[in-house]
Scaffold this motif. Structure first.
Motif, short mmCIF file in Angstrom:
data_model
loop_
_atom_site.label_atom_id
_atom_site.label_comp_id
_atom_site.label_asym_id
_atom_site.label_seq_id
_atom_site.Cartn_x
_atom_site.Cartn_y
_atom_site.Cartn_z
N ALA A 12 3.72 0.38 -10.70
CA ALA A 12 3.55 -0.99 -11.21
C ALA A 12 4.75 -1.41 -12.05
O ALA A 12 5.25 -2.54 -11.94
N LYS A 13 5.24 -0.49 -12.86
CA LYS A 13 6.39 -0.79 -13.72
C LYS A 13 7.63 -1.08 -12.88
O LYS A 13 8.39 -2.02 -13.15
N ARG A 14 7.84 -0.28 -11.83
CA ARG A 14 9.02 -0.48 -10.99
C ARG A 14 8.92 -1.79 -10.20
O ARG A 14 9.91 -2.52 -10.06
N ASP B 288 0.85 -1.19 0.00
CA ASP B 288 0.00 0.00 0.00
C ASP B 288 0.89 1.24 0.00
O ASP B 288 1.85 1.33 0.76
N ILE B 289 0.56 2.21 -0.88
CA ILE B 289 1.35 3.45 -0.97
C ILE B 289 0.99 4.35 0.20
O ILE B 289 -0.18 4.66 0.42
N ASP B 290 2.01 4.80 0.95
CA ASP B 290 1.78 5.66 2.11
C ASP B 290 1.31 7.05 1.67
O ASP B 290 1.92 7.66 0.78
N HIS B 291 0.27 7.55 2.31
CA HIS B 291 -0.25 8.92 2.08
C HIS B 291 -0.59 9.16 0.61
O HIS B 291 -0.48 10.29 0.12
N PHE B 292 -1.01 8.12 -0.10
CA PHE B 292 -1.34 8.31 -1.52
C PHE B 292 -2.54 9.25 -1.70
O PHE B 292 -2.57 10.02 -2.67
N LYS B 293 -3.47 9.23 -0.78
CA LYS B 293 -4.66 10.07 -0.92
C LYS B 293 -4.29 11.54 -0.97
O LYS B 293 -4.83 12.31 -1.76
N TYR B 294 -3.33 11.95 -0.11
CA TYR B 294 -2.95 13.36 -0.08
C TYR B 294 -2.30 13.76 -1.40
O TYR B 294 -2.57 14.83 -1.95
N GLY C 82 -6.79 -2.56 -6.79
CA GLY C 82 -7.57 -1.34 -6.96
C GLY C 82 -6.99 -0.25 -6.07
O GLY C 82 -6.26 -0.53 -5.10
N GLY C 83 -7.31 1.02 -6.38
CA GLY C 83 -6.78 2.10 -5.57
C GLY C 83 -5.27 2.12 -5.62
O GLY C 83 -4.65 2.10 -6.68
N ASP C 84 -4.64 2.13 -4.44
CA ASP C 84 -3.17 2.16 -4.38
C ASP C 84 -2.62 0.87 -3.77
O ASP C 84 -1.55 0.87 -3.16
N GLU C 85 -3.33 -0.24 -3.93
CA GLU C 85 -2.91 -1.52 -3.37
C GLU C 85 -2.46 -2.48 -4.46
O GLU C 85 -3.15 -2.67 -5.46
#
Length: 796
Positions: A433-435, A409-415, A450-453
């Motif tokens: 995704a590429k990395r 999960d990407i940290d603080h992606f919403k902000y 979905g989202g940032d997961e």
């Protein structure tokens, strides 16, 4: 006599001969030397030559003091390197003044040298090539001391030409576009070590005098960005060509069923050109009927929009073309969703069944791919992942191996997504995704839920080490910045790890335990990974209970606010305080802010929490003012709160409601929040400053600051994070960081506050470095409002 005359200038040491002086010099290394001419064994001139020829003493100022008053004596003394010549008998006051002045000059010279050294260190660390040239394009300065950029190490004193340092194409581009009055910004292509690289070049005139100019030129390597743009363009072009050249007809509509796209095959089959059909309802362009009864049929695209699912056309269906001809077609309709899962349109894919069965099979394969893959990244989606996970667990059970599941999960992606916009959020997801895919072998599955997961499925695992090794690699590789909208952004990830059959008996439990482990990684500070353990589920239940407690406290306005005093380090009097939120549990115990603050951020309650603390802090500041204490209160502002468009209104309302003078309020904003969108940040800070409040940068040094942005921000105070203060006396690196931050803050005219001061030795060190204010347990922990008022009254 000299001892009496020079009393107070510094510590004095005397030697009665040159030999004695030479023996004592290595241990003393004085700041200045007073030297007689007539001495036994070696006269003053010989002694001076000896000192100037030794690198250890060459920079020490020498003042000759002698009874000789001949001009030739003075001339020779100055030629040998002396800085002054004092005749005996001398005037005591003038003698002392001369020595004091030379000591000041020597001290200032040392300060200048230290400043240059600090500047050199800063310039060497930035990922930008900084150069300075004269009118003939000969180098006066470059921070490429080791030749890292183009293989030519050099120093400013080398005074070598541009063509010696930079590639030929780069030289020509810079020189051809250089101007005497204006700044220029352009991109140039050049070959470096056999590879084509692209550089962003910024050139501006500097220190012009008449027709003679000097140029400041900076270079940034944008090769990766250029390659990414080329790849993105190629992908878009590939998609356009694919849609226009496939054998299937494609029609896309908006959520109302109005056409937004048609490919050439769709134009040929329907008889309508896209320019004519654009924005028309699909059933008027693509009317369908039953092949036997000729009764009109409802276009399946409308059903796909209504039911929000993929639908296929009824059997024995015909398309009535514009010419009136009928064509047997087979098609399917699928809703198009945005990142939030909302339906924003639909796509219809159909073809002439009579042409080839192979076309129908190809279409079935395409639809299957769409159903099993994420539309944004083309990675396997939840459906395909679940299928592969079931197969992997069954195989592992049979072969006595393990299956690893990593939930990312990407940290603080919403902000970041809210600040930059969803388009750039999508771009970041694709880059991520590429990395991630580049880190995995072909046998592993990378899926997007979905989202940032993201989820990584590892098969054929025999030990935990291989799983932790991959998790380590993922966390580490995310430290490399992503480039979005001409800006670099740093992100981190939290990874939860669950292992079959160690942690779970089935796939559903395996997924759930990975999710629990991921939340543990976030609770422990993010930017890390965590394995599932039995106590994680209990911790998750505790988290739910704390969220319930937090919501109830916010609803009833029961958030507690404690105050930690800020002290003047010299007078040790209270000069301010920081308001800190506290939450009381059902058992009466205080819940740690380290637990409920991240919880408030993740649950979206941070805005309400920040607003409640702001109003309570203003109320307390007014009470302090009523008791005769003009002490400003600082309030922390979270990143989400800072990005809220209502922040300025809340601050203005709080000041007005309590009749609080604006100088009594200070907002503390983390440097990470300030770096999200520099232009928007500057506008917001200017609006807040216009209210008359002070702005503080909190936890400075712990984020990814850009000094070029920082210098433009309208801030007043810089707080040094306690992580540096804690070990500054035992860790040289922390001490140098504190020293550099203080020097930076002073140079920018900012007030400095040290956090986490706990010892008298730390206090003395901070005073010596020039930091005026501190807070920490040396003076007081955070206390209640009543306790803080008592501290104020005891001082009064």
């Amino acid at each position: 006599m000299l001892k009496d005359i020079l009393h107070g200038c510094g510590q004095l040491f005397f030697a009665e001969s040159a030999k004695e002086a030479i023996e004592r010099l290595p241990n003393l290394l004085p700041d200045i030397i007073l030297l007689d001419i007539v001495m036994p064994e070696m006269d003053g001139w010989a002694m001076c030559e000896y000192l100037k020829n030794d690198v250890r003493y060459a920079e020490i100022p020498i003042i000759f003091i002698t009874g000789h008053d001949e001009q030739e004596f003075e001339k020779l003394s100055l030629e040998l390197g002396g800085i002054d010549f004092i005749n005996k008998p001398f005037n005591p006051k003038i003698c002392k003044l001369r020595v004091q002045n030379h000591l000041k000059l020597h001290y200032q010279t040392k300060l200048i040298a230290q400043g240059r050294e600090q500047l050199q260190k800063m310039v060497k660390q930035v990922p930008v090539l900084i150069t300075y040239w004269d009118v003939d394009w000969r180098n006066l300065f470059s921070n490429d001391y080791l030749g890292t950029w183009f293989g030519v190490p050099h120093k400013p004193e080398d005074n070598i030409g541009m063509t010696t340092i930079l590639p030929h194409e780069l030289c020509q581009a810079i020189q051809s576009q250089a101007t005497n009055n204006d700044e220029v910004n352009f991109i140039v292509e050049a070959k470096v070590n056999g590879r084509t690289r692209h550089y962003q070049v910024f050139q501006s005139p500097f220190q012009q005098t008449g027709n003679t100019g000097r140029y400041l030129v900076t270079l940034i390597d944008v090769s990766e960005e250029k390659e990414a743009k080329i790849a993105l363009y190629s992908e878009k072009e590939r998609l356009r060509i694919t849609l226009n050249s496939i054998g299937d007809a494609v029609i896309a509509t908006d959520e109302q069923g109005c056409i937004t796209f048609m490919n050439p095959i769709a134009e040929r089959l329907t008889g309508w050109r896209f320019c004519e059909a654009n924005n028309q309802k699909i059933d008027s362009i693509m009317p369908l009927q039953d092949a036997n009864t000729k009764r009109p049929l409802i276009n399946p695209l409308y059903l796909a929009l209504k039911e929000q699912r993929i639908l296929t056309m009824a059997l024995n269906c015909e398309l009535v073309a514009r010419s009136g001809a009928t064509i047997a077609v087979d098609d399917s309709a699928a809703p198009i969703r945005n990142l939030d899962g909302e339906v924003i349109g639909a796509i219809m894919v159909f073809h002439d069944v009579s042409e080839a069965i192979a076309t129908a099979m190809a279409m079935a394969s395409k639809m299957s791919h769409l159903a099993n893959h994420d539309q944004l990244t083309n990675l396997p989606n939840r459906i395909l992942l679940q299928d592969r996970l079931s197969v992997a667990c069954s195989a592992a059970f049979a072969t006595n191996e393990k299956v690893g599941l990593l939930l990312i999960d990407i940290d603080h992606f919403k902000y970041l997504n809210d600040s930059l916009g969803h388009h750039f959020g999508d771009e970041l997801i694709c880059l991520m995704a590429k990395r991630l895919k580049a880190l995995l072998p072909e046998s592993y599955t990378l899926a997007r839920l979905g989202g940032d997961e993201f989820v990584i499925l590892m098969t054929g695992i025999n030990s935990h080490e291989s799983i932790s090794g991959l998790a380590d690699k993922i966390v580490e590789n995310m430290h490399e910045q992503f480039k979005l909208a001409e800006q670099f952004y740093s992100v981190s990830v939290s990874v939860g790890v669950s292992i079959f059959p160690d942690d779970a008996e089935d796939t559903e439990q395996l997924m759930r335990h990975a999710d629990v482990a991921m939340y543990r990684a976030k609770q422990e500070g993010r930017n890390r990974y965590s394995f599932f353990s039995d106590d994680l589920e209990a911790a998750l239940l505790q988290r739910h209970q704390q969220e319930k407690t937090l919501r109830a406290a916010l609803k009833d306005n029961n958030i507690l606010v404690y105050y930690q005093p800020k002290y003047d380090l010299v007078s040790e009097r209270i000069v301010g305080a920081e308001a800190l939120a506290r939450l009381q549990g059902e058992d009466g115990e205080i819940i740690s802010p380290a637990q409920f603050i991240p919880l408030a951020e993740e649950s979206g309650l941070i805005l309400e929490l920040g607003e409640q603390v702001l109003y309570k802090a203003c109320s307390e500041a007014k009470r302090l003012l009523y008791n005769g204490a003009n002490i400003p209160i600082s309030v922390n502002v979270a990143a989400a709160q800072f990005n809220s468009p209502e922040l300025e209104q809340h601050v203005q309302k709080a000041l007005s409601e309590y009749g609080l003078p604006s100088f009594m309020l200070e907002l503390e904003i983390t440097e990470t929040a300030l770096m999200i969108d520099p232009q928007l940040t500057k506008k917001k800070l200017d609006k807040l400053k216009s209210l008359g409040i002070s702005i503080s940068i909190d936890d400075f040094g712990t984020g990814y600051s850009s000094l070029s942005y920082l210098k433009t921000y309208n801030v007043d105070i810089m707080k040094i994070d306690m992580s540096f203060i804690k070990d500054m006396l035992s860790n040289k690196h922390d001490y140098e960081i504190v020293k550099t931050i203080i020097s930076l803050g002073q140079s920018m005219g900012l007030h400095l506050v040290a956090e986490g001061v706990e010892t008298r030795d730390q206090r003395r060190a901070l005073i010596k470095l020039g930091c005026p204010t501190a807070q920490g347990y040396l003076y007081s922990p955070p206390v209640t409002a009543e306790q803080f008022l008592s501290l104020i009254k005891s001082e009064q």
